[in-house]
Design a protein around this motif. Structure first.
Motif, short mmCIF file in Angstrom:
data_model
loop_
_atom_site.label_atom_id
_atom_site.label_comp_id
_atom_site.label_asym_id
_atom_site.label_seq_id
_atom_site.Cartn_x
_atom_site.Cartn_y
_atom_site.Cartn_z
N TRP A 177 11.63 -73.82 44.97
CA TRP A 177 12.10 -74.80 43.84
C TRP A 177 11.43 -76.24 44.43
CZ3 TRP A 177 15.57 -79.14 45.36
CH2 TRP A 177 15.31 -79.89 43.58
N TYR A 178 11.93 -75.65 46.34
CA TYR A 178 11.41 -77.38 47.05
C TYR A 178 10.32 -76.85 46.88
CZ TYR A 178 16.77 -77.80 48.89
OH TYR A 178 17.49 -78.19 49.10
N LEU A 179 9.20 -75.88 47.27
CA LEU A 179 8.07 -75.70 47.27
C LEU A 179 7.49 -76.66 45.91
CD1 LEU A 179 7.01 -72.74 48.17
CD2 LEU A 179 7.24 -74.98 50.01
N ASN A 180 7.91 -76.66 44.62
CA ASN A 180 7.52 -77.72 43.31
C ASN A 180 7.78 -78.52 43.71
OD1 ASN A 180 6.52 -76.77 41.05
ND2 ASN A 180 8.57 -77.63 39.91
N LEU A 197 26.34 -72.01 60.27
CA LEU A 197 26.57 -73.62 59.39
C LEU A 197 27.28 -73.01 57.88
CD1 LEU A 197 23.39 -75.26 59.62
CD2 LEU A 197 25.58 -76.08 61.41
N VAL A 198 28.32 -73.63 57.27
CA VAL A 198 28.61 -73.64 56.46
C VAL A 198 27.35 -73.60 55.52
CG1 VAL A 198 31.22 -73.92 57.41
CG2 VAL A 198 29.64 -75.69 55.94
N GLU A 199 28.06 -73.16 54.21
CA GLU A 199 26.44 -72.66 53.17
C GLU A 199 26.60 -74.56 52.48
OE1 GLU A 199 25.49 -71.17 48.75
OE2 GLU A 199 27.50 -70.92 49.71
N ARG A 200 27.10 -74.62 52.24
CA ARG A 200 26.36 -76.41 51.88
C ARG A 200 25.91 -77.53 53.23
NH1 ARG A 200 28.88 -80.15 47.33
NH2 ARG A 200 28.99 -77.95 46.80
N GLN A 201 26.32 -76.99 54.14
CA GLN A 201 24.88 -77.83 55.57
C GLN A 201 23.42 -76.71 55.21
OE1 GLN A 201 26.47 -79.99 56.69
NE2 GLN A 201 24.25 -80.39 57.79
N GLN A 202 24.03 -75.63 55.15
CA GLN A 202 22.54 -74.95 55.55
C GLN A 202 22.13 -75.52 54.39
OE1 GLN A 202 23.73 -70.33 54.63
NE2 GLN A 202 23.69 -70.37 57.02
N GLN A 203 21.94 -75.82 53.23
CA GLN A 203 21.04 -76.59 51.72
C GLN A 203 20.90 -77.43 52.32
OE1 GLN A 203 24.44 -76.14 48.82
NE2 GLN A 203 23.84 -74.27 47.85
N LYS A 204 21.59 -78.28 52.94
CA LYS A 204 21.58 -79.61 53.31
C LYS A 204 20.17 -79.53 55.06
CE LYS A 204 22.63 -83.99 54.66
NZ LYS A 204 22.83 -85.31 55.44
N LEU A 232 18.45 -76.93 54.90
CA LEU A 232 17.20 -76.67 54.44
C LEU A 232 16.10 -77.12 53.80
CD1 LEU A 232 15.05 -74.07 53.27
CD2 LEU A 232 16.97 -73.30 51.53
N ALA A 233 17.31 -79.05 52.76
CA ALA A 233 16.53 -79.33 52.14
C ALA A 233 15.68 -80.38 53.06
CB ALA A 233 16.90 -79.75 51.61
N HIS A 234 16.40 -80.79 54.29
CA HIS A 234 15.52 -81.69 55.15
C HIS A 234 14.51 -80.86 56.08
CE1 HIS A 234 15.88 -84.32 58.97
NE2 HIS A 234 15.03 -83.14 59.80
N GLU A 235 14.41 -79.58 56.28
CA GLU A 235 13.23 -78.27 57.49
C GLU A 235 12.08 -78.21 56.01
OE1 GLU A 235 13.08 -78.47 60.02
OE2 GLU A 235 15.03 -79.26 60.35
N MET A 236 12.34 -78.08 54.57
CA MET A 236 11.42 -78.40 53.90
C MET A 236 10.64 -79.96 53.44
SD MET A 236 11.12 -75.11 52.60
CE MET A 236 9.55 -75.57 51.02
N ILE A 237 10.95 -80.50 53.37
CA ILE A 237 10.39 -81.95 54.29
C ILE A 237 9.48 -81.73 55.69
CG2 ILE A 237 10.77 -84.32 54.50
CD1 ILE A 237 12.92 -84.42 52.77
N HIS A 243 19.42 -85.68 51.30
CA HIS A 243 20.56 -85.38 51.56
C HIS A 243 20.15 -85.48 49.94
CE1 HIS A 243 24.20 -85.16 49.94
NE2 HIS A 243 24.28 -87.06 48.97
N VAL A 244 19.37 -86.35 49.00
CA VAL A 244 19.18 -86.62 47.52
C VAL A 244 18.61 -84.95 47.30
CG1 VAL A 244 17.38 -88.36 46.08
CG2 VAL A 244 18.53 -88.90 47.47
N LEU A 245 17.49 -85.20 47.97
CA LEU A 245 16.92 -83.38 47.36
C LEU A 245 17.93 -82.16 47.51
CD1 LEU A 245 13.97 -83.00 46.72
CD2 LEU A 245 13.52 -81.90 49.33
N ALA A 246 18.96 -82.33 48.50
CA ALA A 246 19.61 -81.37 48.74
C ALA A 246 20.68 -81.17 47.17
CB ALA A 246 20.13 -80.70 49.49
#
Length: 165
Positions: free
Chosen positions: A23-26, A73-80, A82-87, A132-135
Motif C-alpha cells: 500500500w505504501y509503495l503504491n 514499540l506498540v502497534e500504533r507506533q510501529q505503523q508510524k 513504518l510510514a516514516h521508513e517507507m518515505i 503521520h498523515v501517511l500512517a
C-alpha cells in the motif's frame, strides 16, 4: 516489467504487513526495481525506532533496501515508524538519497555529513513532515487490492483465492 519485491520478517502477521508495505509503495509511487526487506527486531541502534539502509545493486538491477523497526514499540507506533521508513525507501528508490560512506550521504545532489543529529537532515525533515498523515491514511483507507496490483496476473489469482478463503 520489473516491480518491487517485498519480504517481511519478525512480524506476527507477515501477510498483512506485506499488504501494508505494498500500500505504501503504491501511495508513494514506488515502482522502481527494489528488493525490500522489512524486519521487526529488537536489534536496532540505541535511540532509533527504525532505520532504512540501502545495501547494494544486484546484477539484475534491483536495489536492495532493508527497513528495521523496533518490535518493542506498540502497534500504533510501529505503523508510524513504518510510514516514516517507507518515505526513506522512496528517497532511496528514486535516487533522491544515496549513501556514499558511513558518514556521508547525497540528498538531491548535495553532499551531507551524517552526525548524531541525523534527524535534522533534509531527508529526515521530509519523512517527519509526512509520516503521520501517511500512517493515518493507511489506517483509515487500506486498499486490499494494492498487493495484487504489484504482482503478475498468475500471482494475483493466487492472492485473490487466498483472500476469499
Amino acid at each position: 516489467m520489473a516491480q518491487p519485491i517485498v519480504k517481511i520478517g519478525g512480524h506476527e502477521d507477515p501477510f498483512a504487513m506485506e499488504k501494508e508495505v505494498y500500500w505504501y509503495l503504491n501511495q508513494l509511487g514506488i515502482q522502481e526495481n527494489i528488493h525490500l526487506t522489512v524486519i521487526f527486531t529488537s536489534i536496532i541502534p540505541k535511540g532509533f525506532d527504525g532505520l532504512t539502509v540501502s545495501r547494494k545493486i544486484l546484477g539484475n538491477g534491483y536495489q536492495v533496501l532493508m527497513v528495521r523497526i523496533n518490535k518493542a514499540l506498540v502497534e500504533r507506533q510501529q505503523q508510524k515508524v513504518l510510514a516514516h521508513e517507507m518515505i526513506h525507501v522512496k528517497q532511496y528508490a528514486k535516487g533522491e538519497l544515496k549513501l556514499l560512506k558511513s558518514n556521508t550521504v547525497v540528498w538531491l545532489g548535495k553532499k551531507h555529513r551524517l552526525s548524531k543529529i541525523h534527524h535534522r537532515g533534509p531527508w529526515e525533515k521530509e519523512a517527519y513532515r509526512n509520516d503521520h498523515v501517511l500512517a493515518v491514511q493507511q489506517r483509515q483507507k487500506p486498499d486490499i487490492t494494492t498487493l495484487a496490483s504489484f504482482k503478475s496476473k498468475a500471482d494475483s489469482l493466487v492472492y485473490m483465492r487466498e483472500v476469499q478463503h
